[in-house]
Design a protein around this motif. Structure first.
Motif, short mmCIF file in Angstrom:
data_model
loop_
_atom_site.label_atom_id
_atom_site.label_comp_id
_atom_site.label_asym_id
_atom_site.label_seq_id
_atom_site.Cartn_x
_atom_site.Cartn_y
_atom_site.Cartn_z
N PHE A 294 0.81 -1.21 0.00
CA PHE A 294 0.00 0.00 0.00
C PHE A 294 0.85 1.27 0.00
O PHE A 294 0.31 2.36 0.11
N GLY A 295 2.18 1.12 -0.13
CA GLY A 295 3.08 2.27 -0.01
C GLY A 295 2.81 3.38 -1.00
O GLY A 295 2.94 4.56 -0.67
N ALA A 296 2.46 3.02 -2.23
CA ALA A 296 2.23 4.04 -3.26
C ALA A 296 0.75 4.26 -3.56
O ALA A 296 0.41 5.06 -4.44
N ALA A 297 -0.12 3.58 -2.85
CA ALA A 297 -1.56 3.72 -3.11
C ALA A 297 -2.07 5.03 -2.50
O ALA A 297 -1.73 5.37 -1.37
N PRO A 298 -2.91 5.77 -3.23
CA PRO A 298 -3.44 7.03 -2.70
C PRO A 298 -4.55 6.80 -1.68
O PRO A 298 -5.20 5.76 -1.68
#
Length: 377
Positions: A294-298
């Protein structure tokens, strides 16, 4: 995160406090790939628990009590809503030995067992269970009681099953009596865990009504993962479910998140469980284990709908398709937790449980799966 920080999370997030075959039956060892192995498959003897044992939908290790917790999704139909405590030990070859289970009845604020749906009082559909990081209590989820007008909930309890409080939920995860938006009945809080930064994560089984249609053959679907943290607004992230992998011969086929398990503050294992009815109307299940990042999920908490299909979702990598293992199928896999710490070779072991749906010819089973070093962050 330190226990005192989680206590602060609860201070802000909680609403006002307003128990035949040998226990360790025949095992099966099989190799799926060099990276993932099924080490054991252990049917559980229900007589070592109680006459109503079944429907196990959540699994967690309580390291303070040195017991495993298994929560049943019984809506007080076979017996009172409940979980079980059981000691599971390992021999020198790391094979499991299952002790005798003890039933713990879940009770509400007034100390009363939850009723079956249709009484006007809140009934519950237990699905996931976790231990508070400071060891002071437990958390469990209910998918809600639409019949009596109650939405899903995350409840805090003591080890005797008594309700101590509830987590305040984002508004879009609550029940809309008109069913024009919000949660769908029986497709809500299946996944629950706490990440290394102290945040509580709740995973929806299926999409909100406003987020589009459920997964189906040939159709994926977005579901929301909610992150609740002290002193900060709730965040939500999109996770895209696979399309139903096997259509089946019956009228029903679906796919949803059945459990999550955190690795750190951005990575977690996600169990996707698909059920499809056969010609006789019985569900046959297909399970896939993913690593989600989920690190790059907005943050999509303020998005009214995810139905456009262009919303960026968490990255996901297939770790294991259980249909690829010898001995498949494995039933409805709904609970998992780590079995001990990292092994000397860097691998990790998972303990997984299936929900047998209280069907006499489908035993409750534990699976021990080893994931090799390097496959997980």
């Amino acid at each position: 995160m330190a226990a005192r920080v989680w206590c602060a999370v609860l201070t802000c997030a909680l609403a006002a406090i307003i128990p035949g075959v040998p226990a360790q039956a025949e095992e099966e060892t099989a190799t799926a790939t060099p990276a993932v192995r099924l080490e054991q498959r252990i049917p559980l003897d229900p007589t070592r628990f109680d006459a109503q044992f079944g429907g196990i939908s959540g699994l967690a290790y309580d390291r303070w009590a040195r017991r495993w917790l298994m929560i049943s999704d019984d809506r007080s139909g076979h017996g009172p809503a409940r979980f079980y405590r059981v000691r599971i030990s390992q021999d020198r070859r790391q094979r499991l030995k299952i002790g005798k289970g003890k039933r713990v009845i879940l009770t509400d604020r007034a100390g009363l067992p939850f009723p079956a749906p249709g009484t006007g009082r809140e009934a519950v559909d237990p699905e996931a269970i976790r231990v508070m990081p400071d060891g002071t209590g437990l958390l469990w989820t209910s998918e809600g009681d639409v019949v009596d007008g109650f939405g899903p909930a995350v409840l805090r309890i003591d080890r005797q099953g008594r309700e101590q409080g509830r987590i305040i939920l984002p508004a879009n995860l609550r029940l809309d009596p008109g069913q024009s938006s919000g949660i769908r009945d029986n497709a809500t809080f299946e996944g629950l865990d706490i990440t290394s930064d102290g945040a509580l994560w709740i995973a929806m089984e299926g999409p909100l009504i406003e987020d589009g249609l459920p997964a189906a053959p040939g159709r994926t679907a977005p579901v929301r993962f909610s992150r609740l943290m002290d002193g900060a607004p709730a965040r939500q992230y999109a996770y895209r479910l696979d399309a139903v992998p096997v259509r089946g011969q019956g009228a029903v086929a679906d796919n949803g998140v059945s459990e999550i398990l955190a690795l750190d503050d951005r990575h977690m294992l996600v169990m996707e469980r698909s059920g499809a009815t056969d010609a006789a109307g019985r569900f046959q299940f297909h399970n896939r284990l993913y690593l989600a990042d989920f690190g790059a999920a907005p943050d999509v908490a303020q998005m009214a709908s995810l139905s456009a299909g262009t919303v960026a979702a968490a990255q996901k990598t297939l770790i294991l398709d259980f249909d690829s293992l010898p001995g498949a199928p494995f039933g409805n896999l709904e609970g998992m937790d780590w079995l001990g710490g990292m092994q000397p070779d860097g691998s990790r072991r998972l303990l997984i449980v299936n929900d047998n749906g209280f069907e006499a010819d489908r035993p409750t089973e534990l699976l021990v799966v080893t994931i090799a070093a390097g496959l997980l962050p």
